[in-house]
Design a protein around this motif. Structure first.
Motif, PDB file in Angstrom:
ATOM      1  N   THR A  70       0.837  -1.207   0.000  1.00 24.23           N
ATOM      2  CA  THR A  70       0.000   0.000   0.000  1.00 24.23           C
ATOM      3  C   THR A  70       0.866   1.249   0.000  1.00 24.23           C
ATOM      4  O   THR A  70       1.761   1.392   0.830  1.00 24.23           O
ATOM      5  CB  THR A  70      -0.924   0.029   1.233  1.00 24.23           C
ATOM      6  N   ASP A  94       0.334  -3.026  -4.821  1.00 26.60           N
ATOM      7  CA  ASP A  94      -0.901  -3.288  -5.558  1.00 26.60           C
ATOM      8  C   ASP A  94      -2.003  -2.265  -5.298  1.00 26.60           C
ATOM      9  O   ASP A  94      -3.011  -2.253  -5.989  1.00 26.60           O
ATOM     10  CB  ASP A  94      -1.431  -4.701  -5.278  1.00 26.60           C
ATOM     11  N   THR A  95      -1.825  -1.399  -4.267  1.00 25.21           N
ATOM     12  CA  THR A  95      -2.873  -0.439  -3.920  1.00 25.21           C
ATOM     13  C   THR A  95      -2.284   0.940  -3.673  1.00 25.21           C
ATOM     14  O   THR A  95      -1.279   1.076  -2.973  1.00 25.21           O
ATOM     15  CB  THR A  95      -3.633  -0.887  -2.649  1.00 25.21           C
ATOM     16  N   LYS A 115      -3.810   4.336 -12.610  1.00 24.73           N
ATOM     17  CA  LYS A 115      -4.538   3.393 -13.472  1.00 24.73           C
ATOM     18  C   LYS A 115      -3.618   2.811 -14.542  1.00 24.73           C
ATOM     19  O   LYS A 115      -3.675   1.616 -14.845  1.00 24.73           O
ATOM     20  CB  LYS A 115      -5.723   4.103 -14.121  1.00 24.73           C
ATOM     21  N   ARG A 170      -4.630  -0.806  -7.885  1.00 26.93           N
ATOM     22  CA  ARG A 170      -5.964  -0.604  -7.343  1.00 26.93           C
ATOM     23  C   ARG A 170      -6.012   0.743  -6.624  1.00 26.93           C
ATOM     24  O   ARG A 170      -5.074   1.100  -5.910  1.00 26.93           O
ATOM     25  CB  ARG A 170      -6.318  -1.718  -6.349  1.00 26.93           C
TER      26      ARG A 170
END
Length: 251
Positions: free
Chosen positions: A148, A191-192, A216, A221
Protein backbone atom coordinates in the motif's frame (compact mmCIF):
# COMPACT_ATOMS: atom_id res chain seq x y z
CA UNK A 1 -7.28 -9.68 69.11
CA UNK A 2 -5.00 -12.74 68.91
CA UNK A 3 -4.37 -14.73 72.07
CA UNK A 4 -1.19 -16.68 72.87
CA UNK A 5 -3.12 -19.85 72.10
CA UNK A 6 -4.01 -18.51 68.62
CA UNK A 7 -0.42 -17.62 67.87
CA UNK A 8 0.73 -21.11 68.73
CA UNK A 9 -1.83 -22.62 66.31
CA UNK A 10 0.00 -23.85 63.13
CA UNK A 11 -2.97 -22.68 61.03
CA UNK A 12 -2.01 -19.06 61.86
CA UNK A 13 1.50 -19.32 60.53
CA UNK A 14 2.31 -16.84 57.77
CA UNK A 15 2.08 -18.11 54.17
CA UNK A 16 5.41 -18.91 52.51
CA UNK A 17 6.82 -16.15 50.33
CA UNK A 18 6.01 -16.50 46.63
CA UNK A 19 9.13 -17.07 44.58
CA UNK A 20 9.60 -14.46 41.88
CA UNK A 21 10.17 -16.19 38.56
CA UNK A 22 10.94 -14.49 35.24
CA UNK A 23 8.01 -14.28 32.83
CA UNK A 24 8.64 -16.60 29.88
CA UNK A 25 7.56 -14.21 27.10
CA UNK A 26 8.52 -16.56 24.28
CA UNK A 27 6.28 -19.30 25.65
CA UNK A 28 3.32 -17.21 24.46
CA UNK A 29 1.87 -17.83 20.98
CA UNK A 30 3.47 -15.64 18.30
CA UNK A 31 0.17 -13.82 17.61
CA UNK A 32 -0.09 -12.81 21.27
CA UNK A 33 3.56 -11.73 21.39
CA UNK A 34 3.01 -9.53 18.35
CA UNK A 35 -0.09 -7.99 19.93
CA UNK A 36 1.81 -7.16 23.13
CA UNK A 37 4.70 -5.69 21.14
CA UNK A 38 2.32 -3.54 19.09
CA UNK A 39 1.03 -1.94 22.32
CA UNK A 40 4.62 -1.18 23.34
CA UNK A 41 6.03 -0.08 19.99
CA UNK A 42 3.33 1.51 17.84
CA UNK A 43 2.72 5.24 18.20
CA UNK A 44 -0.63 7.01 17.92
CA UNK A 45 0.30 8.90 14.75
CA UNK A 46 1.41 5.75 12.91
CA UNK A 47 3.23 7.87 10.27
CA UNK A 48 6.97 8.33 10.73
CA UNK A 49 9.12 10.95 9.02
CA UNK A 50 12.35 12.80 9.70
CA UNK A 51 11.37 15.03 12.60
CA UNK A 52 13.29 16.83 15.38
CA UNK A 53 11.03 15.20 18.00
CA UNK A 54 11.70 11.60 16.96
CA UNK A 55 14.07 11.13 19.89
CA UNK A 56 11.20 11.94 22.25
CA UNK A 57 8.66 9.59 20.68
CA UNK A 58 10.70 6.66 19.37
CA UNK A 59 13.99 6.25 21.28
CA UNK A 60 12.46 4.46 24.29
CA UNK A 61 10.60 2.12 21.96
CA UNK A 62 13.63 1.34 19.83
CA UNK A 63 15.63 0.48 22.94
CA UNK A 64 13.48 -2.66 23.16
CA UNK A 65 15.36 -3.93 20.10
CA UNK A 66 18.37 -4.37 22.41
CA UNK A 67 16.74 -6.75 24.92
CA UNK A 68 18.04 -9.79 23.06
CA UNK A 69 18.65 -10.92 19.51
CA UNK A 70 15.38 -12.83 19.29
CA UNK A 71 13.37 -10.11 21.01
CA UNK A 72 14.90 -7.47 18.74
CA UNK A 73 14.03 -9.52 15.65
CA UNK A 74 10.36 -9.75 16.60
CA UNK A 75 10.23 -6.16 17.84
CA UNK A 76 11.60 -4.53 14.71
CA UNK A 77 9.16 -6.46 12.51
CA UNK A 78 6.25 -5.17 14.58
CA UNK A 79 7.58 -1.60 14.69
CA UNK A 80 8.34 -1.21 10.99
CA UNK A 81 5.25 -3.10 9.83
CA UNK A 82 3.02 -1.18 12.25
CA UNK A 83 3.83 2.30 10.92
CA UNK A 84 3.61 4.10 7.61
CA UNK A 85 6.96 5.62 6.64
CA UNK A 86 7.04 8.84 4.63
CA UNK A 87 9.20 8.53 1.53
CA UNK A 88 10.28 12.18 1.30
CA UNK A 89 10.72 14.36 4.37
CA UNK A 90 8.45 17.38 4.83
CA UNK A 91 9.87 19.12 7.93
CA UNK A 92 11.65 22.34 6.97
CA UNK A 93 14.71 21.46 9.00
CA UNK A 94 15.43 18.45 6.76
CA UNK A 95 14.83 19.83 3.28
CA UNK A 96 18.47 20.59 2.54
CA UNK A 97 20.10 19.18 -0.56
CA UNK A 98 22.38 16.86 1.42
CA UNK A 99 19.69 15.46 3.75
CA UNK A 100 18.81 11.92 2.77
CA UNK A 101 15.19 10.71 3.22
CA UNK A 102 14.48 8.47 6.19
CA UNK A 103 13.93 5.24 4.24
CA UNK A 104 17.27 5.77 2.48
CA UNK A 105 18.93 5.65 5.92
CA UNK A 106 17.34 2.36 6.98
CA UNK A 107 19.27 -0.90 6.71
CA UNK A 108 17.99 -3.26 4.03
CA UNK A 109 16.46 -5.70 6.54
CA UNK A 110 14.37 -2.89 8.07
CA UNK A 111 13.09 -1.90 4.62
CA UNK A 112 12.08 -5.54 4.08
CA UNK A 113 9.77 -5.22 7.11
CA UNK A 114 7.91 -2.13 5.89
CA UNK A 115 4.31 -2.67 4.75
CA UNK A 116 3.13 0.83 3.79
CA UNK A 117 4.70 4.08 2.60
CA UNK A 118 3.39 7.63 2.24
CA UNK A 119 4.04 10.14 -0.50
CA UNK A 120 3.00 13.60 0.70
CA UNK A 121 2.57 16.20 -2.04
CA UNK A 122 2.35 19.93 -1.45
CA UNK A 123 5.43 21.16 0.43
CA UNK A 124 7.64 23.18 -1.90
CA UNK A 125 5.01 23.30 -4.65
CA UNK A 126 6.73 26.29 -6.28
CA UNK A 127 10.26 24.90 -5.77
CA UNK A 128 10.31 21.20 -4.78
CA UNK A 129 12.91 20.22 -2.16
CA UNK A 130 16.21 19.01 -3.61
CA UNK A 131 16.04 15.51 -1.96
CA UNK A 132 12.67 14.86 -3.65
CA UNK A 133 13.69 12.61 -6.51
CA UNK A 134 13.47 8.87 -7.10
CA UNK A 135 16.74 6.97 -7.38
CA UNK A 136 18.47 3.81 -6.20
CA UNK A 137 19.49 5.52 -2.95
CA UNK A 138 15.92 5.21 -1.60
CA UNK A 139 16.09 1.43 -1.63
CA UNK A 140 12.47 1.10 -2.77
CA UNK A 141 13.31 -2.20 -4.45
CA UNK A 142 14.10 -3.57 -0.97
CA UNK A 143 10.55 -2.84 0.22
CA UNK A 144 9.38 -6.35 -0.59
CA UNK A 145 6.37 -6.25 1.76
CA UNK A 146 4.95 -2.83 0.81
CA UNK A 147 1.58 -3.37 -0.84
CA UNK A 148 0.00 0.00 0.00
CA UNK A 149 1.23 3.44 -0.99
CA UNK A 150 -0.63 6.33 0.64
CA UNK A 151 -0.65 9.59 -1.31
CA UNK A 152 -1.73 12.70 0.59
CA UNK A 153 -2.22 15.92 -1.39
CA UNK A 154 -1.95 19.15 0.60
CA UNK A 155 -2.50 21.65 -2.23
CA UNK A 156 -3.20 21.72 -5.95
CA UNK A 157 -1.32 24.71 -7.44
CA UNK A 158 -3.21 24.30 -10.74
CA UNK A 159 -6.18 25.89 -8.97
CA UNK A 160 -6.92 29.50 -10.13
CA UNK A 161 -6.21 30.80 -6.62
CA UNK A 162 -2.50 30.12 -7.18
CA UNK A 163 -2.32 32.15 -10.38
CA UNK A 164 0.50 34.70 -10.10
CA UNK A 165 2.36 32.63 -7.49
CA UNK A 166 3.15 29.42 -9.40
CA UNK A 167 5.79 28.89 -12.09
CA UNK A 168 3.12 27.70 -14.49
CA UNK A 169 -0.17 25.86 -14.22
CA UNK A 170 1.25 22.42 -15.03
CA UNK A 171 4.65 22.47 -13.28
CA UNK A 172 3.72 20.84 -9.97
CA UNK A 173 1.17 18.56 -11.64
CA UNK A 174 3.83 17.17 -13.99
CA UNK A 175 6.39 16.94 -11.18
CA UNK A 176 4.01 15.06 -8.88
CA UNK A 177 2.83 12.70 -11.60
CA UNK A 178 6.42 11.78 -12.51
CA UNK A 179 7.31 11.34 -8.82
CA UNK A 180 4.40 8.99 -8.20
CA UNK A 181 5.13 7.02 -11.35
CA UNK A 182 8.78 6.60 -10.34
CA UNK A 183 7.85 5.35 -6.88
CA UNK A 184 5.29 2.85 -8.21
CA UNK A 185 7.75 1.45 -10.73
CA UNK A 186 10.31 0.61 -8.03
CA UNK A 187 8.05 -1.02 -5.43
CA UNK A 188 8.11 -4.73 -6.36
CA UNK A 189 4.81 -5.96 -4.85
CA UNK A 190 2.76 -2.74 -4.68
CA UNK A 191 -0.90 -3.29 -5.56
CA UNK A 192 -2.87 -0.44 -3.92
CA UNK A 193 -2.55 3.35 -3.98
CA UNK A 194 -4.68 5.15 -1.41
CA UNK A 195 -5.48 8.84 -1.99
CA UNK A 196 -6.46 11.48 0.53
CA UNK A 197 -6.23 15.28 0.68
CA UNK A 198 -7.05 18.48 2.48
CA UNK A 199 -10.51 19.98 1.84
CA UNK A 200 -9.18 22.58 -0.63
CA UNK A 201 -8.06 19.88 -3.08
CA UNK A 202 -10.55 19.06 -5.82
CA UNK A 203 -10.75 15.42 -6.77
CA UNK A 204 -11.51 16.43 -10.36
CA UNK A 205 -8.71 19.04 -10.47
CA UNK A 206 -5.66 18.77 -12.71
CA UNK A 207 -3.34 17.36 -10.05
CA UNK A 208 -5.62 14.59 -8.82
CA UNK A 209 -6.59 13.74 -12.39
CA UNK A 210 -2.94 13.28 -13.32
CA UNK A 211 -2.22 11.15 -10.24
CA UNK A 212 -5.23 8.92 -10.85
CA UNK A 213 -4.31 8.47 -14.50
CA UNK A 214 -0.76 7.45 -13.54
CA UNK A 215 -2.12 4.96 -11.00
CA UNK A 216 -4.54 3.39 -13.47
CA UNK A 217 -1.82 3.17 -16.13
CA UNK A 218 0.39 1.30 -13.65
CA UNK A 219 -2.42 -1.19 -13.07
CA UNK A 220 -2.79 -0.38 -9.37
CA UNK A 221 -5.96 -0.60 -7.34
CA UNK A 222 -7.24 2.81 -6.19
CA UNK A 223 -8.46 3.30 -2.63
CA UNK A 224 -9.60 6.38 -0.71
CA UNK A 225 -8.41 7.66 2.66
CA UNK A 226 -10.59 8.53 5.63
CA UNK A 227 -10.04 12.30 5.80
CA UNK A 228 -11.93 13.20 2.63
CA UNK A 229 -13.92 9.99 2.34
CA UNK A 230 -13.74 10.19 -1.41
CA UNK A 231 -15.67 7.44 -3.10
CA UNK A 232 -16.77 6.93 -6.64
CA UNK A 233 -17.67 10.09 -8.50
CA UNK A 234 -21.09 10.38 -10.13
CA UNK A 235 -19.53 9.50 -13.48
CA UNK A 236 -17.95 6.38 -11.97
CA UNK A 237 -21.24 5.31 -10.42
CA UNK A 238 -23.08 5.79 -13.71
CA UNK A 239 -20.42 3.80 -15.58
CA UNK A 240 -20.63 0.97 -13.06
CA UNK A 241 -24.43 0.96 -13.32
CA UNK A 242 -24.18 0.83 -17.11
CA UNK A 243 -21.74 -2.10 -17.03
CA UNK A 244 -23.92 -3.91 -14.49
CA UNK A 245 -26.97 -3.46 -16.71
CA UNK A 246 -25.07 -4.75 -19.77
CA UNK A 247 -23.89 -7.78 -17.80
CA UNK A 248 -27.44 -8.50 -16.64
CA UNK A 249 -28.59 -8.48 -20.28
CA UNK A 250 -25.76 -10.78 -21.25
CA UNK A 251 -24.08 -8.20 -23.52
Amino acid sequence: MSTPEDLSDPSHESAPAVKNCPFRFFDLPSELRSKILSYLLCTDTRTIDLDPTNHLTSTARLNLFLVSKRFGYEAYHVFYAGHTFRIFQTHGRFLGKRTEPLIARLPTYYRHALTSLELRLGPGWSDPPKPWYVSDRLGLEDCSSVRTLRVFVEVDPSSPIFKGFRLNRHFFTDFSGALLQGVMERLPVLDTVEFDAYPSVDRDGALMTRLLEATKTAGMRIAWGSQREWGDSLADKLEKARLKARKAKGL
